[in-house]
Design a protein around this motif. Structure first.
Motif, PDB file in Angstrom:
ATOM      1  N   GLY A 196      44.984 -46.397 -36.414  1.00 26.46           N
ATOM      2  CA  GLY A 196      43.820 -45.713 -36.941  1.00 26.46           C
ATOM      3  C   GLY A 196      44.231 -44.635 -37.929  1.00 26.46           C
ATOM      4  O   GLY A 196      45.285 -44.016 -37.793  1.00 26.46           O
ATOM      5  N   LEU A 197      43.387 -44.412 -38.936  1.00 23.74           N
ATOM      6  CA  LEU A 197      43.624 -43.374 -39.936  1.00 23.74           C
ATOM      7  C   LEU A 197      42.374 -42.506 -40.022  1.00 23.74           C
ATOM      8  O   LEU A 197      41.266 -43.018 -40.197  1.00 23.74           O
ATOM      9  N   ALA A 198      42.552 -41.203 -39.879  1.00 22.79           N
ATOM     10  CA  ALA A 198      41.441 -40.252 -39.971  1.00 22.79           C
ATOM     11  C   ALA A 198      41.644 -39.368 -41.185  1.00 22.79           C
ATOM     12  O   ALA A 198      42.736 -38.838 -41.399  1.00 22.79           O
ATOM     13  N   SER A 199      40.606 -39.195 -41.970  1.00 16.84           N
ATOM     14  CA  SER A 199      40.712 -38.393 -43.185  1.00 16.84           C
ATOM     15  C   SER A 199      39.438 -37.598 -43.412  1.00 16.84           C
ATOM     16  O   SER A 199      38.377 -37.911 -42.856  1.00 16.84           O
ATOM     17  N   GLY A 200      39.532 -36.554 -44.235  1.00 18.53           N
ATOM     18  CA  GLY A 200      38.354 -35.795 -44.600  1.00 18.53           C
ATOM     19  C   GLY A 200      37.408 -36.641 -45.435  1.00 18.53           C
ATOM     20  O   GLY A 200      37.838 -37.403 -46.298  1.00 18.53           O
ATOM     21  N   GLY A 218      42.081 -28.677 -34.552  1.00 20.86           N
ATOM     22  CA  GLY A 218      41.165 -27.686 -35.084  1.00 20.86           C
ATOM     23  C   GLY A 218      39.751 -28.217 -35.203  1.00 20.86           C
ATOM     24  O   GLY A 218      39.402 -29.261 -34.637  1.00 20.86           O
ATOM     25  N   LEU A 219      38.913 -27.502 -35.976  1.00 22.01           N
ATOM     26  CA  LEU A 219      37.501 -27.827 -36.090  1.00 22.01           C
ATOM     27  C   LEU A 219      37.221 -28.636 -37.350  1.00 22.01           C
ATOM     28  O   LEU A 219      37.819 -28.390 -38.395  1.00 22.01           O
ATOM     29  N   ARG A 220      36.298 -29.596 -37.245  1.00 18.18           N
ATOM     30  CA  ARG A 220      35.892 -30.422 -38.370  1.00 18.18           C
ATOM     31  C   ARG A 220      34.380 -30.622 -38.328  1.00 18.18           C
ATOM     32  O   ARG A 220      33.759 -30.604 -37.263  1.00 18.18           O
ATOM     33  N   THR A 221      33.798 -30.861 -39.503  1.00 20.68           N
ATOM     34  CA  THR A 221      32.380 -31.215 -39.572  1.00 20.68           C
ATOM     35  C   THR A 221      32.171 -32.661 -40.002  1.00 20.68           C
ATOM     36  O   THR A 221      31.102 -33.216 -39.799  1.00 20.68           O
ATOM     37  N   SER A 222      33.191 -33.277 -40.607  1.00 21.58           N
ATOM     38  CA  SER A 222      33.043 -34.663 -41.041  1.00 21.58           C
ATOM     39  C   SER A 222      34.411 -35.335 -41.115  1.00 21.58           C
ATOM     40  O   SER A 222      35.321 -34.823 -41.769  1.00 21.58           O
ATOM     41  N   VAL A 223      34.540 -36.482 -40.461  1.00 22.00           N
ATOM     42  CA  VAL A 223      35.799 -37.235 -40.433  1.00 22.00           C
ATOM     43  C   VAL A 223      35.490 -38.709 -40.681  1.00 22.00           C
ATOM     44  O   VAL A 223      34.597 -39.281 -40.053  1.00 22.00           O
ATOM     45  N   THR A 224      36.229 -39.319 -41.590  1.00 27.42           N
ATOM     46  CA  THR A 224      36.109 -40.757 -41.842  1.00 27.42           C
ATOM     47  C   THR A 224      37.279 -41.478 -41.184  1.00 27.42           C
ATOM     48  O   THR A 224      38.437 -41.106 -41.385  1.00 27.42           O
ATOM     49  N   PHE A 225      36.959 -42.489 -40.399  1.00 28.52           N
ATOM     50  CA  PHE A 225      37.961 -43.246 -39.661  1.00 28.52           C
ATOM     51  C   PHE A 225      38.097 -44.643 -40.256  1.00 28.52           C
ATOM     52  O   PHE A 225      37.104 -45.301 -40.561  1.00 28.52           O
TER      53      PHE A 225
END
Length: 322
Positions: free
Chosen positions: A131-135, A304-311
């Motif tokens: 899996g790859l997670a990015s902003g 940490g904190l995030r509001t939007s992540v694309t997987f």
């Protein structure tokens, strides 16, 4: 064979003597360079150097899931290329070792080393998806560097639990299953959005799923282990498919009792289910948005904190010795 052994000296379940025995066993079968990590991110840096070198055929990670995650991110810093990159091998040394166990390796470091040597002699390997997670582009998190994960990620409740556990570990407490259970209870009691979730799941061509309070992304099954017991949030998840998602829209006391009981009783044939549960299988790409910043975890590492992540589910990302 030329190999790099990345050793985490803080690995929970291996002693210095055990590590010496394992290094000797591996060195008897290959041209081995063993390097002990000295700081957070060191395993990633070492694996990156190995990926850029033409002299390394295999990278062995001796440590827990966090060490494995760093090594994977180092190997894949320029993207997946299974035919060119060094292969990965894992010797479990952490408290849970989800990735190694999901590959079918023994949970004991010495037994796993024996299995690794046998696999190398037999030429036994497989290519796994990751899996790859990015902003997400167009959001305040778009500049956040992309990061690979091997078995799971989470935005919201479960990531908050991981963060609490890390705080206790930084104070010198050992990572035990009892510690995790206590932090689950404390996270639940302090969860401000337990009845009205802030997360929306979006994917191309489908209606968004709104009001989620918990979102677990799985790249394989099981999701985790409680001692020797596997726990399945998404039983169909596999290293050979895309990503699976298990999400809840409510964490009331009744919902926690229901879904918590289902998780404890889960099996490869049946995971948690119900009116407040969403289960999605084999997704290639999707985005989790939140109305408020929420904690993010990947492979048990609080980010940490995030509001939007694309997987993104990337098939055939890396060759692994099994």
């Amino acid at each position: 064979m030329r190999a790099l052994l990345v050793v985490n000296p803080a690995a929970t379940t291996t002693s210095a003597r055990t590590r010496d025995v394992l290094i000797h066993a591996l060195a008897s079968e290959m041209k081995l360079e063993a390097v002990t990590t000295e700081y957070r991110g060191h395993a990633r840096d070492l694996a990156r150097q190995a990926a850029d070198s033409a002299d390394v055929d295999l990278v062995v990670a001796l440590g827990g899931d966090g060490t494995v995650n760093e090594v994977v991110n180092g190997l894949l810093h320029a993207g997946p290329n299974p035919d060119r990159l060094p292969r990965l091998a894992v010797v479990p040394g952490g408290s849970t070792n989800v990735f190694a166990r999901a590959l079918g390796l023994p949970n004991d470091a010495v037994e796993a080393t024996g299995a690794l040597l046998n696999a190398l002699r037999d030429g036994s390997e497989r290519t796994v998806g990751l899996g790859l997670a990015s902003g997400t582009p167009g959001t305040e998190d778009e500049a956040v560097p992309a990061r690979w994960f091997t078995f799971n990620a989470g935005l919201g409740f479960d990531a908050g639990v991981v963060g609490r556990v890390e705080q206790h570990r930084e104070r010198g407490k050992k990572s035990t299953h009892a510690l995790y259970v206590r932090q689950v209870v404390r996270q639940l009691l302090g969860e401000p959005h337990r009845r009205h979730g802030t997360i929306t799941l979006e994917r191309a061509g489908e209606e968004p799923v709104t009001g989620l309070v918990l979102s677990i992304v799985c790249n394989t099954a099981p999701w985790t282990y409680l001692g020797n017991r596997p726990v399945y949030a998404s039983p169909k998840a596999s290293f050979d498919t895309g990503l699976d998602v298990f999400a809840l829209s409510r964490l009331s006391t009744a919902a926690v009792l229901r879904y918590g009981t289902q998780l404890l009783a889960s099996s490869p044939e049946r995971g948690p289910h119900g009116r407040h549960a969403t289960s999605l299988h084999d997704l290639s790409e999707f985005t989790l948005h939140s109305k408020v910043p929420l904690p993010l975890q990947m492979d048990g590492d609080h980010l940490g904190l995030r509001t939007s992540v694309t997987f993104t589910g990337v098939r055939r990302a890396l060759r692994v010795i099994v």
